[in-house]
Design a protein around this motif. Structure first.
Motif, PDB file in Angstrom:
ATOM      1  N   ALA A 121       6.032  46.050  52.387  1.00  0.00           N
ATOM      2  CA  ALA A 121       5.783  47.322  53.065  1.00  0.00           C
ATOM      3  C   ALA A 121       6.929  48.281  52.759  1.00  0.00           C
ATOM      4  O   ALA A 121       8.108  47.932  52.915  1.00  0.00           O
ATOM      5  CB  ALA A 121       5.660  47.107  54.565  1.00  0.00           C
ATOM      6  N   ARG A 122       6.596  49.485  52.311  1.00  0.00           N
ATOM      7  CA  ARG A 122       7.600  50.478  51.951  1.00  0.00           C
ATOM      8  C   ARG A 122       7.572  51.628  52.948  1.00  0.00           C
ATOM      9  O   ARG A 122       6.513  52.026  53.446  1.00  0.00           O
ATOM     10  CB  ARG A 122       7.336  51.018  50.535  1.00  0.00           C
ATOM     11  CG  ARG A 122       7.178  49.952  49.470  1.00  0.00           C
ATOM     12  CD  ARG A 122       8.414  49.050  49.352  1.00  0.00           C
ATOM     13  NE  ARG A 122       9.584  49.759  48.951  1.00  0.00           N
ATOM     14  CZ  ARG A 122       9.984  49.911  47.679  1.00  0.00           C
ATOM     15  NH1 ARG A 122       9.250  49.392  46.705  1.00  0.00           N
ATOM     16  NH2 ARG A 122      11.068  50.564  47.392  1.00  0.00           N
ATOM     17  N   TYR A 123       8.748  52.190  53.237  1.00  0.00           N
ATOM     18  CA  TYR A 123       8.887  53.298  54.184  1.00  0.00           C
ATOM     19  C   TYR A 123       9.681  54.413  53.503  1.00  0.00           C
ATOM     20  O   TYR A 123      10.888  54.531  53.680  1.00  0.00           O
ATOM     21  CB  TYR A 123       9.571  52.828  55.476  1.00  0.00           C
ATOM     22  CG  TYR A 123       8.724  51.820  56.220  1.00  0.00           C
ATOM     23  CD1 TYR A 123       7.823  52.242  57.195  1.00  0.00           C
ATOM     24  CD2 TYR A 123       8.793  50.460  55.914  1.00  0.00           C
ATOM     25  CE1 TYR A 123       7.026  51.336  57.869  1.00  0.00           C
ATOM     26  CE2 TYR A 123       7.992  49.547  56.579  1.00  0.00           C
ATOM     27  CZ  TYR A 123       7.116  49.982  57.548  1.00  0.00           C
ATOM     28  OH  TYR A 123       6.310  49.084  58.206  1.00  0.00           O
ATOM     29  N   PRO A 124       9.010  55.238  52.704  1.00  0.00           N
ATOM     30  CA  PRO A 124       9.713  56.217  51.865  1.00  0.00           C
ATOM     31  C   PRO A 124      10.409  57.311  52.674  1.00  0.00           C
ATOM     32  O   PRO A 124       9.967  57.682  53.766  1.00  0.00           O
ATOM     33  CB  PRO A 124       8.588  56.821  51.018  1.00  0.00           C
ATOM     34  CG  PRO A 124       7.431  55.887  51.158  1.00  0.00           C
ATOM     35  CD  PRO A 124       7.566  55.264  52.492  1.00  0.00           C
ATOM     36  N   VAL A 125      11.471  57.817  52.123  1.00  0.00           N
ATOM     37  CA  VAL A 125      12.104  59.060  52.565  1.00  0.00           C
ATOM     38  C   VAL A 125      12.438  59.843  51.296  1.00  0.00           C
ATOM     39  O   VAL A 125      12.535  59.279  50.215  1.00  0.00           O
ATOM     40  CB  VAL A 125      13.389  58.827  53.393  1.00  0.00           C
ATOM     41  CG1 VAL A 125      13.079  58.134  54.712  1.00  0.00           C
ATOM     42  CG2 VAL A 125      14.416  58.012  52.593  1.00  0.00           C
ATOM     43  N   GLY A 126      12.539  61.153  51.442  1.00  0.00           N
ATOM     44  CA  GLY A 126      12.967  61.955  50.302  1.00  0.00           C
ATOM     45  C   GLY A 126      11.833  62.698  49.633  1.00  0.00           C
ATOM     46  O   GLY A 126      10.768  62.906  50.203  1.00  0.00           O
ATOM     47  N   SER A 183       9.455  66.523  52.834  1.00  0.00           N
ATOM     48  CA  SER A 183       9.979  65.606  53.851  1.00  0.00           C
ATOM     49  C   SER A 183       9.006  64.442  53.979  1.00  0.00           C
ATOM     50  O   SER A 183       7.793  64.623  53.872  1.00  0.00           O
ATOM     51  CB  SER A 183      10.099  66.295  55.221  1.00  0.00           C
ATOM     52  OG  SER A 183      11.026  67.343  55.221  1.00  0.00           O
ATOM     53  N   VAL A 184       9.524  63.255  54.222  1.00  0.00           N
ATOM     54  CA  VAL A 184       8.666  62.106  54.519  1.00  0.00           C
ATOM     55  C   VAL A 184       9.475  61.099  55.329  1.00  0.00           C
ATOM     56  O   VAL A 184      10.636  60.829  55.026  1.00  0.00           O
ATOM     57  CB  VAL A 184       8.086  61.471  53.229  1.00  0.00           C
ATOM     58  CG1 VAL A 184       9.181  61.014  52.285  1.00  0.00           C
ATOM     59  CG2 VAL A 184       7.139  60.325  53.571  1.00  0.00           C
ATOM     60  N   VAL A 185       8.856  60.567  56.395  1.00  0.00           N
ATOM     61  CA  VAL A 185       9.558  59.622  57.263  1.00  0.00           C
ATOM     62  C   VAL A 185       8.534  58.929  58.159  1.00  0.00           C
ATOM     63  O   VAL A 185       7.423  59.441  58.362  1.00  0.00           O
ATOM     64  CB  VAL A 185      10.626  60.343  58.124  1.00  0.00           C
ATOM     65  CG1 VAL A 185       9.981  61.133  59.253  1.00  0.00           C
ATOM     66  CG2 VAL A 185      11.655  59.357  58.682  1.00  0.00           C
ATOM     67  N   TYR A 186       8.885  57.785  58.691  1.00  0.00           N
ATOM     68  CA  TYR A 186       8.015  57.083  59.639  1.00  0.00           C
ATOM     69  C   TYR A 186       8.129  57.743  61.007  1.00  0.00           C
ATOM     70  O   TYR A 186       9.219  57.964  61.521  1.00  0.00           O
ATOM     71  CB  TYR A 186       8.425  55.612  59.740  1.00  0.00           C
ATOM     72  CG  TYR A 186       7.605  54.827  60.737  1.00  0.00           C
ATOM     73  CD1 TYR A 186       6.298  54.449  60.444  1.00  0.00           C
ATOM     74  CD2 TYR A 186       8.128  54.487  61.976  1.00  0.00           C
ATOM     75  CE1 TYR A 186       5.535  53.733  61.363  1.00  0.00           C
ATOM     76  CE2 TYR A 186       7.387  53.768  62.899  1.00  0.00           C
ATOM     77  CZ  TYR A 186       6.085  53.398  62.587  1.00  0.00           C
ATOM     78  OH  TYR A 186       5.334  52.701  63.499  1.00  0.00           O
ATOM     79  N   GLY A 187       6.977  58.071  61.616  1.00  0.00           N
ATOM     80  CA  GLY A 187       6.935  58.643  62.953  1.00  0.00           C
ATOM     81  C   GLY A 187       6.584  57.580  63.966  1.00  0.00           C
ATOM     82  O   GLY A 187       5.418  57.159  64.052  1.00  0.00           O
ATOM     83  N   PRO A 188       7.527  57.106  64.765  1.00  0.00           N
ATOM     84  CA  PRO A 188       7.259  55.978  65.670  1.00  0.00           C
ATOM     85  C   PRO A 188       6.263  56.287  66.776  1.00  0.00           C
ATOM     86  O   PRO A 188       5.565  55.387  67.238  1.00  0.00           O
ATOM     87  CB  PRO A 188       8.645  55.657  66.247  1.00  0.00           C
ATOM     88  CG  PRO A 188       9.441  56.907  66.074  1.00  0.00           C
ATOM     89  CD  PRO A 188       8.932  57.552  64.834  1.00  0.00           C
ATOM     90  N   SER A 189       6.172  57.540  67.210  1.00  0.00           N
ATOM     91  CA  SER A 189       5.238  57.871  68.286  1.00  0.00           C
ATOM     92  C   SER A 189       3.791  57.786  67.838  1.00  0.00           C
ATOM     93  O   SER A 189       2.907  57.457  68.628  1.00  0.00           O
ATOM     94  CB  SER A 189       5.525  59.277  68.830  1.00  0.00           C
ATOM     95  OG  SER A 189       6.829  59.363  69.348  1.00  0.00           O
TER      96      SER A 189
END
Length: 336
Positions: free
Chosen positions: A248-253, A278-284
């Protein structure tokens, strides 16, 4: 920024009306444009007095905005304006979240002055916290209620300790400037907001154009009259994030955005190439969220495009064209 020419300068630089009959303590979210209507600066201007304003910039844009203001004042012959850089004098804490008000009320000398009625959104004033003077600005960068709290550096640690004892959770820039802001679809200067793109493409154009002249107004008006923009900033979610090895990958950048049929990088009618700004995991929301400018022909909610990440392809679903939050925890209005 103070002096007899302070209002004239800030009005000329700002897309929004920051002077005129704006009351003392009123904060206005605005932008500075370049001559082509590109987004040069994203900031908040708070009126402190008849001839004085506090200009609050992003963490990495302050000196550039300072230079821009001083050069524009010189170019326009506005010599009766004084600039004071407070960066090395003021500490700032963001107190945000569903319990922000009750947390601050527990420490404030006058808890009732922090009520919604007495301290509305986008206003700023000095309060007392354990007797210490704190300049509190009710605004949020995470989609929930709260304040930016400004104090001299000598008071900063004491304020932090008091908040920490109330159970405040310390978080860093990855939370407030990435995951939470993307859940709210808030834009970041120098990442999502750039001189290469205009406010209409970014989804931040104001409903009305102020009568007063401002830098970049001619280009802004021309962009307003178009039937459509060449590209639009879209909010997208990554539909699959497992790579070829099953990880599982969680990209940023920043990563290229491709046509899912041809595999070519998307290019708009002006030659600008699409990528995740922008890219990031949103926990909500439990989703990986991305922002990126897509050519008008591809900017359709519900459609899918492709993100290339370290040579592998992942599907991105377009959730919103322009500004729309994926997660809106309360009724606080965003900066945008």
């Amino acid at each position: 920024v103070s002096g007899p020419d302070a209002e004239a300068l800030l009005e000329y630089l700002s897309v929004a009306r920051v002077g005129g009959n704006q009351p003392v303590g009123k904060g206005v979210y605005t932008h500075f444009l370049d001559e082509t209507g590109g987004v040069h600066s994203d900031l908040t201007v708070v009126r402190l007095g008849t001839e004085s304003y506090r200009v609050i910039c992003g963490g990495d844009t302050g000196h550039r905005d300072y230079v821009w203001m001083t050069r524009m004042a010189e170019a326009r012959g506005l010599g009766r304006v004084h600039f004071e850089d407070r960066t090395d004098q003021l500490a700032t804490l963001g107190l945000w979240g569903p319990e922000a008000r009750q947390t601050l009320q527990a420490l404030a000398d006058d808890p009732e002055e922090l009520s919604d009625e007495r301290f509305p959104f986008a206003t700023a004033r000095e309060i007392r916290v354990h007797g210490l003077p704190v300049w509190a600005f009710r605004i949020s960068y995470v989609g929930e209620q709260g304040w930016e709290l400004y104090v001299p550096f000598s008071y900063g640690l004491g304020l932090w300790d008091a908040l920490y004892e109330q159970g405040v959770t310390p978080v860093g820039i990855e939370t407030y400037a990435n995951s939470r802001r993307l859940e709210k679809s808030l834009r970041l200067q120098n990442v999502d907001l750039l001189t290469e793109y205009n406010l209409y493409e970014a989804g931040l154009a104001r409903p009305k154009v102020k009568a007063a002249d401002f830098h970049g107004k001619a280009a802004y008006l021309e962009q307003r009259e178009r039937d459509g923009q060449p590209a639009y900033l879209c909010t997208m979610t990554l539909r699959e994030n497992v790579d070829a090895a099953g990880v599982a990958r969680y990209p940023v950048g920043q990563w290229p955005i491709l046509d899912p049929e041809t595999g070519d990088v998307l290019v708009d009618s002006t030659g600008r190439r699409s990528y995740t700004s922008s890219v990031v995991y949103g926990p909500s929301v439990g989703e990986i969220i991305a922002l990126g400018y897509l050519p008008a022909a591809y900017a359709r909610e519900g459609d899918t495009v492709t993100m290339e990440y370290f040579g592998e392809h992942y599907p991105l679903r377009i959730e919103a064209v322009g500004y729309r939050a994926l997660y809106d925890p309360d009724n606080e209005r965003p900066r945008s």
